[in-house]
Scaffold this active site. Structure first.
Site, PDB file in Angstrom:
ATOM      1  N   CYS A   1       0.833  -1.203   0.000  1.00 57.05           N
ATOM      2  CA  CYS A   1       0.000   0.000   0.000  1.00 57.05           C
ATOM      3  C   CYS A   1       0.871   1.258   0.000  1.00 57.05           C
ATOM      4  CB  CYS A   1      -0.980  -0.033   1.169  1.00 57.05           C
ATOM      5  SG  CYS A   1      -2.353   1.143   0.967  1.00 57.05           S
TER       6      CYS A   1
ATOM      7  N   HIS B   1      -3.933  -4.556  -0.398  1.00 56.23           N
ATOM      8  CA  HIS B   1      -3.558  -5.226   0.850  1.00 56.23           C
ATOM      9  C   HIS B   1      -3.669  -6.734   0.651  1.00 56.23           C
ATOM     10  CE1 HIS B   1      -3.263  -1.785   3.636  1.00 56.23           C
ATOM     11  NE2 HIS B   1      -4.159  -1.236   2.841  1.00 56.23           N
TER      12      HIS B   1
ATOM     13  N   GLU C   1      -2.833  -9.061   2.597  1.00 55.63           N
ATOM     14  CA  GLU C   1      -3.252  -9.708   3.845  1.00 55.63           C
ATOM     15  C   GLU C   1      -4.756  -9.605   4.080  1.00 55.63           C
ATOM     16  OE1 GLU C   1      -2.711  -5.427   5.092  1.00 55.63           O
ATOM     17  OE2 GLU C   1      -1.862  -6.790   3.607  1.00 55.63           O
TER      18      GLU C   1
END
Length: 206
Positions: free
Chosen positions: A77, A182, A184
């Site tokens: 990011c 992102h 994750e």
């Protein structure tokens, strides 16, 4: 495998740390250069404003280390944006100058930030990413108001289309990789991408 998350006070550290641990990696979160030098790979996360992030990195005195490292480094990011030459956020601010290109705010779109799920279009595959094994469902989760422009197309791995704007999603150059989204928080495809990157790290050090 030991992965160090660079802590400069502006990252979504917990979720990135937990995602990497689920892959079986030993993870440390630190701003200590000595500890970073013992890791097999590095992650530069980031949430917030570009100028503030660069100021924090300057305070940690880690900028030369990040720029010169030969370890695999993944920017996530804002962490990816910091690796470009400059950002126009708030005021023109120099970045780490690892990748060619500038960071600018979205214009002419119906909503800012670009927030939610969007499909990645993969246009080339670096060594760590095997095109034949890519899942068909390639949606990832974005949250950002600024994006990379004027970049070298040879360094662009994948992009998303946001209302006609080509948004760099993954960039790669030498040992440096950036993901604007992102991973994750991007479900199974995000796990796949993190796993592929981590596997690439392992193959390099073994």
């Amino acid at each position: 495998m030991k992965i160090a998350i660079i802590d400069y006070g502006m990252g979504n550290l917990f979720s990135v740390e937990q995602a990497l641990k689920r892959l079986g990696a030993e993870v440390i979160v630190t701003s200590d250069k000595t500890c970073l030098e013992t890791a097999d790979a590095l992650v530069l996360p980031g949430v917030g404003a570009f100028p503030d992030a660069m100021k924090r990195l300057q305070e940690t005195r880690l900028i030369p280390f990040i720029q010169q490292t030969k370890k695999p480094l993944l920017g996530i990011c804002l962490g990816m944006q910091l690796m470009f030459e400059q950002s126009e956020e708030v005021a023109p601010t120099d970045g780490l100058k690892i990748f060619q290109g500038h960071i600018k705010r979205f214009e002419g779109v119906s909503r800012i930030p670009h927030m939610g799920w969007n499909e990645l279009n993969v246009q080339q595959t670096p060594i760590w990413l095997t095109s034949s094994l890519l899942p068909k469902d390639r949606y990832v989760y974005f949250v950002h108001s600024f994006y990379a422009t004027k970049m070298d197309e040879k360094e662009l791995v994948a992009y998303a289309d946001y209302e006609g704007i080509k948004v760099p999603g993954i960039v790669s150059k030498d040992n440096f990789t950036g993901m604007q989204f992102h991973p994750e928080k991007s479900g199974q495809f995000g796990v796949y991408l993190l796993t592929a990157w981590a596997k690439g790290v392992m193959e390099k050090i073994c």
